[in-house]
Design a protein around this motif. Structure first.
Motif, mmCIF file in Angstrom:
data_model
loop_
_atom_site.group_PDB
_atom_site.id
_atom_site.type_symbol
_atom_site.label_atom_id
_atom_site.label_comp_id
_atom_site.label_asym_id
_atom_site.label_seq_id
_atom_site.Cartn_x
_atom_site.Cartn_y
_atom_site.Cartn_z
ATOM 1 N N HIS A 140 0.840 -1.562 -0.519
ATOM 2 C CA HIS A 140 0.168 0.052 -0.193
ATOM 3 C C HIS A 140 0.813 0.867 -0.308
ATOM 4 C CE1 HIS A 140 -3.456 -3.000 1.169
ATOM 5 N NE2 HIS A 140 -4.299 -1.594 0.638
ATOM 6 N N VAL A 141 1.631 1.244 -0.817
ATOM 7 C CA VAL A 141 2.747 2.403 -1.528
ATOM 8 C C VAL A 141 3.028 2.750 -2.557
ATOM 9 C CG1 VAL A 141 3.757 1.268 0.851
ATOM 10 C CG2 VAL A 141 4.973 1.418 -0.892
ATOM 11 N N VAL A 142 3.564 3.935 -2.743
ATOM 12 C CA VAL A 142 2.908 4.260 -4.348
ATOM 13 C C VAL A 142 5.144 4.870 -4.173
ATOM 14 C CG1 VAL A 142 2.941 5.971 -6.429
ATOM 15 C CG2 VAL A 142 1.095 5.100 -4.352
ATOM 16 N N LYS A 143 5.757 4.373 -5.416
ATOM 17 C CA LYS A 143 6.659 4.939 -4.725
ATOM 18 C C LYS A 143 6.773 5.810 -6.153
ATOM 19 C CE LYS A 143 8.960 0.997 -2.489
ATOM 20 N NZ LYS A 143 9.708 -0.181 -2.774
ATOM 21 N N ILE A 144 8.280 7.416 -6.532
ATOM 22 C CA ILE A 144 8.437 7.455 -7.629
ATOM 23 C C ILE A 144 9.850 7.439 -7.677
ATOM 24 C CG2 ILE A 144 8.284 10.002 -8.590
ATOM 25 C CD1 ILE A 144 5.588 9.856 -7.481
ATOM 26 N N GLY A 145 10.335 6.625 -8.650
ATOM 27 C CA GLY A 145 12.096 6.712 -8.292
ATOM 28 C C GLY A 145 12.550 5.444 -6.650
ATOM 29 N N VAL A 148 9.247 6.703 -1.581
ATOM 30 C CA VAL A 148 8.589 6.315 -1.036
ATOM 31 C C VAL A 148 7.130 6.905 -0.450
ATOM 32 C CG1 VAL A 148 7.743 4.366 0.442
ATOM 33 C CG2 VAL A 148 9.681 4.512 -0.621
ATOM 34 N N ILE A 149 5.808 7.064 -0.748
ATOM 35 C CA ILE A 149 4.903 8.111 -0.711
ATOM 36 C C ILE A 149 3.514 7.370 -0.065
ATOM 37 C CG2 ILE A 149 2.990 9.869 -1.285
ATOM 38 C CD1 ILE A 149 4.521 10.249 -3.902
ATOM 39 N N PHE A 156 -4.649 5.487 -1.368
ATOM 40 C CA PHE A 156 -4.657 4.628 -2.574
ATOM 41 C C PHE A 156 -5.244 4.104 -3.094
ATOM 42 C CE2 PHE A 156 -2.752 0.009 -2.982
ATOM 43 C CZ PHE A 156 -2.009 0.679 -3.319
ATOM 44 N N GLU A 157 -6.487 3.378 -2.486
ATOM 45 C CA GLU A 157 -7.482 2.647 -3.468
ATOM 46 C C GLU A 157 -7.943 3.060 -4.620
ATOM 47 O OE1 GLU A 157 -10.132 1.336 -0.393
ATOM 48 O OE2 GLU A 157 -9.181 -0.218 0.365
ATOM 49 N N LYS A 201 -1.295 16.154 -4.510
ATOM 50 C CA LYS A 201 0.382 14.994 -4.257
ATOM 51 C C LYS A 201 1.066 14.819 -5.120
ATOM 52 C CE LYS A 201 -1.722 13.444 0.009
ATOM 53 N NZ LYS A 201 -2.903 12.420 0.905
ATOM 54 N N PHE A 202 0.959 14.589 -6.785
ATOM 55 C CA PHE A 202 1.516 13.855 -7.061
ATOM 56 C C PHE A 202 1.923 14.956 -8.614
ATOM 57 C CE2 PHE A 202 -0.118 9.901 -5.033
ATOM 58 C CZ PHE A 202 1.097 9.247 -5.637
#
Length: 225
Positions: A140-145, A148-149, A156-157, A201-202
């Protein structure tokens, strides 16, 4: 293994035209002149994608599309002579992945079929990759490079749902039911608020994807190359 495309249309010329183009590209094609026959074929054939005409006798395309959504996990493209927003909204509410208005170019439909089949391969994955952006459903995380977000669960869902079906438009009501549940007391503004937070956020962190407002319908996620 060849992928099998179901073509449901009461016009025999369209059925044969699509059979010609699809078989030329290596797909196996089964066809039905109405929704009832299409339902029968779905029970006995392994179908990977369905192209469904809206205006069919007996069980129409909207009804067949809802049946596909309730019973099967495969992409659907609706064909219709109607192109107004309210008709498209009815199609998306029924659960279609894409919508093409007649008359159409067979090659355009072929491109859309190929794109949908590629996107549906992402759905079963626990990890969704969009260039440098990775959505990990397990952690349940988002990674950009290397960054970690961590997002609140509903954000998230919502992001994962949209990212699982790039370019597919979801209405606000569909997203509410998918993420918050059909018994939720939340309203469509809840979706708008969460989309706004995700954008905040993105937007400045990555250009790998964009959350798009589809006027009069809802939202979709577009992956940028």
């Amino acid at each position: 293994m060849k992928m099998t495309i179901l073509v449901a249309d009461d016009d025999p010329h369209i059925r044969e035209l699509l059979r010609f183009y699809l078989e030329k590209e290596g797909y196996q094609v089964v066809s039905a002149p109405d929704g009832e026959r299409a339902s029968e074929l779905l029970e006995i054939e392994q179908i990977h994608l369905a192209v469904v005409d809206v205006m069919m006798p007996g069980k129409n395309g909207w009804e067949l599309c809802r049946e596909l959504r309730d019973t099967y996990d495969l992409p659907v493209i609706l064909l219709t002579a109607k192109g107004e927003v309210r008709d498209k909204e009815k199609g998306f509410m029924a659960g279609t992945d894409d919508y093409l208005t007649k008359p159409f170019e067979p090659l355009e439909l072929l491109y859309r079929i190929k794109a949908l089949l590629r996107r549906y391969q992402m759905v079963s994955k626990q990890v969704i990759v969009m260039n440098r952006t990775i959505i990990d459903r397990i952690s349940h995380v988002v990674k950009i490079g290397e960054e970690v977000i961590y997002l609140p669960l509903k954000e998230f869902e919502l992001l994962a749902q949209l990212a699982s079906f790039p370019d597919r438009t979801f209405t606000r009501d569909q997203l509410l039911e998918l993420i918050w549940g059909e018994d939720s007391e939340s309203d469509s503004r809840t979706i708008d608020v969460h989309i706004k937070r995700l954008r905040e956020k993105f937007t400045e962190k990555t250009d790998d994807f964009i959350l798009v407002t589809v006027r009069g319908l809802g939202y979709k996620l577009e992956v940028r190359s």
